[in-house]
Design a protein around this motif. Structure first.
Motif, short mmCIF file in Angstrom:
data_model
loop_
_atom_site.label_atom_id
_atom_site.label_comp_id
_atom_site.label_asym_id
_atom_site.label_seq_id
_atom_site.Cartn_x
_atom_site.Cartn_y
_atom_site.Cartn_z
N GLN A 36 -3.05 -8.67 52.98
CA GLN A 36 -1.59 -8.79 53.10
C GLN A 36 -0.98 -8.42 51.76
N GLY A 37 0.15 -7.77 51.79
CA GLY A 37 0.84 -7.41 50.55
C GLY A 37 0.60 -5.97 50.16
N ASP A 38 0.53 -5.72 48.85
CA ASP A 38 0.41 -4.37 48.31
C ASP A 38 -1.04 -3.89 48.44
N ILE A 39 -1.37 -3.31 49.56
CA ILE A 39 -2.74 -2.87 49.84
C ILE A 39 -3.13 -1.67 48.98
N TRP A 40 -2.15 -0.86 48.60
CA TRP A 40 -2.43 0.32 47.78
C TRP A 40 -2.83 -0.07 46.37
N LEU A 41 -2.24 -1.12 45.83
CA LEU A 41 -2.61 -1.61 44.51
C LEU A 41 -4.04 -2.16 44.52
#
Length: 174
Positions: A122-127
């Motif tokens: 969940q959240g910024d998966i790319w980071l």
């Protein structure tokens, strides 16, 4: 040979003709000539309704809910619980119902390709994908290929990197 026996090999090719003649072929189980009814064996046991005896059976059944793990400083298996203050991070990885990190090794049917799948993100998966790539790149000689599915919330990394990704996430407190 009778007329019906001559038609039986063609029934698969002409199903309409088969229905019109009334020649319905069932699966090999129903059309087997060796099929016989087996008389049920007499029961040599009786079912009890005594609650005292059912207590022994209840102990063998798995629990309906997986209990929360006991709080300890160090566990003998090396398992670490999830850190409690993860709300300030840009992404979150939810553990599965067994309190384990959701990192799995997928092997295709021919057993020629292996891929590591990290789920429940969940959240910024790319980071997270960039941080994992930066962590794995110096350790392995080949280029790290990955696939991010933002909608489903998972990252697939081509290759067997399960232990390395688990180590990376445990160091971050997940």
């Amino acid at each position: 040979m009778s007329f019906i026996n001559k038609l039986l090999p063609f029934t698969r090719q002409f199903p309409i003709l088969t229905e019109q003649l009334g020649l319905i072929r069932y699966s090999s189980y129903k059309s087997s000539y060796q099929l016989e009814d087996i008389n049920p064996l007499p029961r040599k046991y009786e079912i009890t309704k005594d609650p005292m005896e059912w207590e022994y059976v209840a102990r063998l059944l798995p629990p309906a809910v997986i209990p929360e793990p006991l709080k300890k400083d160090k566990y003998p298996s090396g398992w670490k619980p999830q850190a409690e203050n993860l709300s300030d991070r840009p992404y979150f990885i939810q553990r599965n119902k067994f309190h384990e990190l959701p990192i799995y090794l997928k092997i295709n049917t021919l057993k020629t390709r292996r891929s590591t799948v990290l789920r429940n993100i969940q959240g910024d998966i790319w980071l997270l994908e960039k941080e994992i790539r930066d962590f794995l790149s110096p350790q392995f000689f080949q280029p790290i290929r990955s696939q991010v599915n933002e909608f489903a919330g998972y990252i697939r990394i081509h290759g067997d990197y399960v232990n390395a990704v688990k180590y990376f996430l445990e160091q971050k407190g997940y």
